[in-house]
Design a protein around this motif. Structure first.
Motif, mmCIF file in Angstrom:
data_model
loop_
_atom_site.group_PDB
_atom_site.id
_atom_site.type_symbol
_atom_site.label_atom_id
_atom_site.label_comp_id
_atom_site.label_asym_id
_atom_site.label_seq_id
_atom_site.Cartn_x
_atom_site.Cartn_y
_atom_site.Cartn_z
ATOM 1 N N UNK A 175 -55.320 -24.744 -16.263
ATOM 2 C CA UNK A 175 -53.961 -24.227 -16.362
ATOM 3 C C UNK A 175 -53.973 -22.786 -16.877
ATOM 4 N N UNK A 176 -54.747 -22.552 -17.914
ATOM 5 C CA UNK A 176 -54.733 -21.252 -18.590
ATOM 6 C C UNK A 176 -55.347 -20.145 -17.739
ATOM 7 N N UNK A 177 -56.503 -20.434 -17.133
ATOM 8 C CA UNK A 177 -57.297 -19.365 -16.515
ATOM 9 C C UNK A 177 -57.264 -19.366 -14.982
ATOM 10 N N UNK A 178 -57.036 -20.525 -14.358
ATOM 11 C CA UNK A 178 -57.035 -20.527 -12.893
ATOM 12 C C UNK A 178 -55.659 -20.169 -12.336
ATOM 13 N N UNK A 194 -66.173 -38.467 -17.729
ATOM 14 C CA UNK A 194 -64.855 -37.829 -17.748
ATOM 15 C C UNK A 194 -64.895 -36.570 -18.617
ATOM 16 N N UNK A 195 -63.923 -35.707 -18.388
ATOM 17 C CA UNK A 195 -63.703 -34.551 -19.250
ATOM 18 C C UNK A 195 -62.746 -34.987 -20.351
ATOM 19 N N UNK A 196 -63.158 -34.849 -21.594
ATOM 20 C CA UNK A 196 -62.308 -35.259 -22.708
ATOM 21 C C UNK A 196 -61.170 -34.258 -22.878
ATOM 22 N N UNK A 197 -59.933 -34.766 -22.840
ATOM 23 C CA UNK A 197 -58.770 -33.882 -22.894
ATOM 24 C C UNK A 197 -58.576 -33.300 -24.283
ATOM 25 N N UNK A 225 -59.522 -39.377 -25.902
ATOM 26 C CA UNK A 225 -58.355 -39.368 -25.020
ATOM 27 C C UNK A 225 -58.538 -38.515 -23.767
ATOM 28 N N UNK A 226 -58.132 -39.088 -22.647
ATOM 29 C CA UNK A 226 -58.096 -38.371 -21.368
ATOM 30 C C UNK A 226 -56.699 -38.556 -20.793
ATOM 31 N N UNK A 227 -56.035 -37.450 -20.466
ATOM 32 C CA UNK A 227 -54.673 -37.548 -19.941
ATOM 33 C C UNK A 227 -54.644 -37.229 -18.455
ATOM 34 N N UNK A 228 -53.632 -37.756 -17.768
ATOM 35 C CA UNK A 228 -53.545 -37.589 -16.314
ATOM 36 C C UNK A 228 -53.433 -36.111 -15.944
ATOM 37 N N UNK A 229 -52.864 -35.302 -16.833
ATOM 38 C CA UNK A 229 -52.743 -33.854 -16.612
ATOM 39 C C UNK A 229 -54.099 -33.217 -16.283
ATOM 40 N N UNK A 230 -55.156 -33.816 -16.799
ATOM 41 C CA UNK A 230 -56.509 -33.271 -16.658
ATOM 42 C C UNK A 230 -56.927 -33.126 -15.194
ATOM 43 N N UNK A 231 -56.319 -33.891 -14.302
ATOM 44 C CA UNK A 231 -56.635 -33.755 -12.875
ATOM 45 C C UNK A 231 -56.388 -32.327 -12.390
ATOM 46 N N UNK A 243 -50.654 -36.274 -11.086
ATOM 47 C CA UNK A 243 -51.564 -37.100 -10.288
ATOM 48 C C UNK A 243 -51.457 -36.799 -8.799
ATOM 49 N N UNK A 244 -50.224 -36.677 -8.314
ATOM 50 C CA UNK A 244 -49.984 -36.365 -6.905
ATOM 51 C C UNK A 244 -50.627 -35.034 -6.528
ATOM 52 N N UNK A 245 -50.394 -34.046 -7.331
ATOM 53 C CA UNK A 245 -50.945 -32.712 -7.073
ATOM 54 C C UNK A 245 -52.475 -32.743 -7.187
ATOM 55 N N UNK A 246 -52.969 -33.393 -8.226
ATOM 56 C CA UNK A 246 -54.403 -33.410 -8.487
ATOM 57 C C UNK A 246 -55.212 -34.055 -7.379
ATOM 58 N N UNK A 247 -54.759 -35.186 -6.868
ATOM 59 C CA UNK A 247 -55.536 -35.862 -5.818
ATOM 60 C C UNK A 247 -55.372 -35.188 -4.460
#
Length: 370
Positions: free
Chosen positions: A93-96, A132-135, A145-151, A226-230
């Protein structure tokens, strides 16, 4: 739609000049509270810090306004140091959203170097034992914790891997997406917000929410992430499981009995008090942008359905019901987003990421469907 989109970008160009005047040179805009008449800002470590420069870049790309580009450049300059940040998973989110767009538009190799470094920083959050990437960091409440936002942050890793970077970033993105698909979703294709993992073994400890109405509810923005990520992961990988999953999420959202007619969701699909509760324009904006990409990969019938839904969202968000009047709303574009209602944080206010994904949806519609 061409006229509507052009009008929105011209409005955004002027409106963001109002916003820029209220944000100190070393800060980023976050939200605006009408009661106080003040724009709230953040430091560059805040997870939303990339959305303002990213939004400016979309405005520049579609208006060629040099003052907007100059402002984007100033904000990129203060953000650049966060390429080394490893405090959470939000580097994508921050850099891309910021430097990714800047590199795409300008081709400046310095921007790519920043993106490459950010991907290396994000990869430090990967936990091989759980895949997984730890959120967020461990706390008294949760171990891993891993949140769906991480996708959403996987785009940074996969893009860098595809553009001369370490191939392990691609593998990290794929493994994270596979484990999220396995653990984050219910049989109806709705998503949990937070999965707490044992990071040594990958065992799921619990499935909860931090921002939704309840652990078992479908928090609206989470469904959009989730929709955007997949959809995005299918773009990179060509994995048909991801595409099928994105279509299932789209069906869950578009066919949900609690989805309003204007397709701007309530803040949670299972929120108490529907219809007398808050909407989330940010969830709608992310959903519109995602549907426009998903339409690229569907059958003719699916394409028609997804584009029509995205167009309806864009028209809704462009209407006086959600879009601010010139000079108002602190300089933000959209009203009526909901950050985290259970935390009483950012409720019924403008948010930088709502504006960013609204502008992205406008840009995608203009680029792909006009």
């Amino acid at each position: 739609m061409k006229q509507l989109i052009d009008e929105q970008f011209q409005f955004a160009k002027e409106q963001y000049k109002v916003l820029s005047r209220q944000v100190p040179a070393d800060r980023m805009p976050k939200t605006y509270y009408a009661k106080t008449g003040k724009v709230e800002t953040s430091d560059t470590k805040w997870w939303c810090s990339g959305f303002y420069p990213g939004a400016l870049l979309y405005i520049y790309e579609n208006t060629k306004d040099e003052a907007t580009m100059a402002e984007a450049g100033r904000r990129l300059a203060i953000l650049e140091k966060e390429k080394h940040y490893t405090g959470n998973h939000d580097l994508g989110f921050m850099m891309y959203c910021s430097f990714g767009n800047a590199y795409r538009i300008t081709g400046n190799p310095a921007y790519k170097t920043t993106i490459d470094t950010a991907a290396a920083s994000l990869a430090t959050r990967y936990r091989p034992g759980a895949g997984v990437i730890q959120s967020w960091n461990a706390s008294k409440k949760m171990q891993g914790p891993v949140i769906i936002d991480n996708m959403m942050n996987l785009e940074l890793l996969y893009w860098v891997s595809d553009h001369g970077g370490d191939k392990k970033y691609r593998e990290i993105a794929l493994t994270h997406a596979d484990n999220t698909l396995k653990n984050h979703f219910r049989p109806d294709h709705s998503s949990y917000h937070v999965i707490d993992y044992d990071m040594q073994t990958g065992k799921v400890i619990k499935k909860v929410t931090a921002q939704g109405a309840a652990d078992e509810s479908a928090w609206s923005r989470g469904q959009s992430w989730g929709l955007y990520g997949y959809t995005m992961m299918y773009r990179f990988s060509g994995n048909k499981r991801y595409l099928a999953h994105a279509k299932n999420i789209a069906a869950f959202m578009l066919r949900h009995p609690n989805m309003p007619v204007d397709l701007v969701p309530y803040w949670d699909f299972n929120a108490p008090g529907i219809p007398d509760t808050y909407r989330d324009a940010s969830a709608a904006a992310v959903m519109a942008s995602a549907l426009l990409e998903l339409a690229q990969y569907g059958s003719k019938k699916e394409r028609k359905t997804y584009v029509a839904a995205a167009e309806k969202i864009i028209r809704s968000l462009s209407s006086p019901a959600y879009r601010a009047q010139p000079g108002e709303n602190g300089g933000f574009l959209l009203m009526h987003s909901t950050g985290a209602l259970p935390l009483k944080s950012e409720v019924d206010v403008p948010l930088t990421y709502a504006d960013y994904y609204f502008l992205e949806a406008l840009h995608r519609y203009k680029t792909w469907y006009l």
